[in-house]
Design an enzyme around this catalytic site. Sequence first.
Site, mmCIF file in Angstrom:
data_model
loop_
_atom_site.group_PDB
_atom_site.id
_atom_site.type_symbol
_atom_site.label_atom_id
_atom_site.label_comp_id
_atom_site.label_asym_id
_atom_site.label_seq_id
_atom_site.Cartn_x
_atom_site.Cartn_y
_atom_site.Cartn_z
ATOM 1 N N HIS A 203 0.813 -1.251 -0.145
ATOM 2 C CA HIS A 203 0.161 -0.040 0.276
ATOM 3 C C HIS A 203 0.844 1.415 0.238
ATOM 4 O O HIS A 203 2.080 1.213 0.411
ATOM 5 C CB HIS A 203 -0.994 0.008 1.305
ATOM 6 C CG HIS A 203 -1.690 1.117 1.322
ATOM 7 N ND1 HIS A 203 -1.668 2.200 1.881
ATOM 8 C CD2 HIS A 203 -3.215 0.826 1.209
ATOM 9 C CE1 HIS A 203 -2.843 3.057 1.899
ATOM 10 N NE2 HIS A 203 -3.826 2.132 1.530
ATOM 11 N N ASP B 129 3.190 -4.744 8.206
ATOM 12 C CA ASP B 129 2.087 -4.008 7.957
ATOM 13 C C ASP B 129 0.788 -5.118 7.922
ATOM 14 O O ASP B 129 0.586 -5.827 7.032
ATOM 15 C CB ASP B 129 2.133 -3.279 6.725
ATOM 16 C CG ASP B 129 0.626 -2.499 6.240
ATOM 17 O OD1 ASP B 129 -0.287 -2.863 6.889
ATOM 18 O OD2 ASP B 129 0.529 -1.756 5.206
ATOM 19 N N GLN C 165 -4.465 -5.662 6.793
ATOM 20 C CA GLN C 165 -5.299 -6.523 6.375
ATOM 21 C C GLN C 165 -5.277 -7.820 6.693
ATOM 22 O O GLN C 165 -6.018 -8.798 6.292
ATOM 23 C CB GLN C 165 -5.021 -6.564 4.893
ATOM 24 C CG GLN C 165 -5.106 -5.099 3.872
ATOM 25 C CD GLN C 165 -6.678 -4.876 4.008
ATOM 26 O OE1 GLN C 165 -7.562 -5.454 4.477
ATOM 27 N NE2 GLN C 165 -7.029 -3.307 3.527
HETATM 28 N N1 7TS Z 1 -1.628 -0.868 4.855
HETATM 29 C C1 7TS Z 1 -2.387 -1.608 3.968
HETATM 30 C C2 7TS Z 1 -2.116 -3.086 3.460
HETATM 31 C C3 7TS Z 1 -3.823 -1.186 3.874
HETATM 32 O O1 7TS Z 1 -4.619 -1.911 3.175
HETATM 33 C C4 7TS Z 1 -4.278 0.122 4.092
HETATM 34 C C5 7TS Z 1 -5.607 0.824 3.962
HETATM 35 C C6 7TS Z 1 -3.448 0.941 4.937
HETATM 36 C C7 7TS Z 1 -1.940 0.521 5.279
HETATM 37 C C8 7TS Z 1 -3.358 2.392 5.249
HETATM 38 O O2 7TS Z 1 -4.419 2.382 6.260
HETATM 39 P P1 7TS Z 1 -5.012 3.446 7.106
HETATM 40 O O3 7TS Z 1 -6.039 2.965 8.020
HETATM 41 O O4 7TS Z 1 -3.876 4.272 7.833
HETATM 42 O O5 7TS Z 1 -5.666 4.302 6.117
HETATM 43 N N2 7TS Z 1 -6.287 0.132 2.842
HETATM 44 C C9 7TS Z 1 -7.042 0.529 2.137
HETATM 45 C C10 7TS Z 1 -8.114 -0.110 1.071
HETATM 46 O O6 7TS Z 1 -7.564 -1.282 0.792
HETATM 47 N N3 7TS Z 1 -8.790 0.669 0.664
HETATM 48 O O7 7TS Z 1 -8.999 1.946 1.593
HETATM 49 C C11 7TS Z 1 -7.955 1.815 2.414
#
Ligand code: 7TS
Length: 397
Positions: free
Chosen positions: A114, A191, A194
């Site tokens: 991501h 990370d 997910q």
């Molecule tokens: N890492 C992964 C693997 C993610 O899927 C996401 C967000 C993040 C980091 C960032 O997370 P946040 O809570 O700090 O925003 N993924 C997604 C997605 O797949 N669709 O919207 C957000």
Amino acid sequence: MDFPILNTKVYDKPLVYLDNAATTQKPQQVIDALTQYYLTLNSNIHRGAHYLANQATERFEAVRRQVQEYINAPSSAQVVFTRGTTESINLVASSFCQKFLHEYDEVIVSGMEHHSNIVPWQLACERVGARLKVIPFSDEGVLDLDVYESLFTKRTRLVAVNQVSNTLGTVNPVKEMAAIAHGHGVPILVDGAQSVAHMPIDVQDIDCDFFCFSGHKMYAPMGVGVMYGRQELLEQMPPYHGGGEMIKEVTFEKTTYNELPFKFEAGTPSVADVLGLGAAIDYIRQQGIENIARHEEELMRYAMSQLKEIPNIRFIGTAPHKAGVISFLIGSSHPYDVGTLLDKLGIAVRTGHHCTQPIMDRYGIPGTVRASFASYTTKEDIDALVAALHRIAPMLD
Ligand code: 7TS
């Protein structure tokens, strides 16, 4: 029904919510935890000599211990509350790199990260003149571990990789990857955005040095996340933000820092959201994370067997070990068009690059349509998606 929002109708049709990788819905007990906090407990924590402040502090610290247990961290002092995965990774990229990353050094990331697990490292590398190296992956969406191993040099300072890809659904072998990194004397950040709500997490078993995740992807409110770190590293790392709570003593000449985890928690945190995270962990415990994992695996098998009958469907991400994320395209139609048609039928999926543009470049596509599961996803939800796709497929192309 544990999740009131799932009773919603959209365009007069029952909502079929398949955008759980973006954020999960919240069960009643999480919503209640938020209201209860503001109704009965609201006060600033850690600094009050009064009843409410003490109660709120106790509850807040109890959630830290719940998180410790949930991910099997050795101590709750290693559990740092943040706003989410993005902030957790930025914390490490900023603080760890300030201490350990120098000119000509290297950070390894995978090609299926991501943007939140790419850009913070690019920023850190730019600051000192270090560089990023990237682990490639196969057409199926499997990381090449031989190339991974070959990327290490004397200059490698950190590996950062996701446990589950939010676009491909691949479950990466992070335990094996940690062992390889440690074989080269290099720490690894996982990370877990997910994975944390979809499989049992044991940071000691993985033997990772950092583990980052967001509450809102595990039935908790938005605005809270966690950065777990190995104690020896956290102790050596400088604070990320300066402010209240992270200090021991401040004078204009010199400031000394608070102990872990408070050194990394400057300012007033989102106390209600942290308590909501506690309620979400209780919810997952009641369901049983193994049961959730099994349920989502069964759904995955069921969905794949049905979806492969859709004319002209092409799956992006077909690794043998996958979590409940299905990315696909239909013929040469734009994913956005598919998403819009599904939306009109009440089905919420995500379309686009999912903040993983390098994956899209790897396949030479503009984006995908993505359906992603949670504990409350049912076979009926999958049936609705499949029926809708059969209905719209002839309109595409
Ligand atoms: N890492 C992964 C693997 C993610 O899927 C996401 C967000 C993040 C980091 C960032 O997370 P946040 O809570 O700090 O925003 N993924 C997604 C997605 O797949 N669709 O919207 C957000």
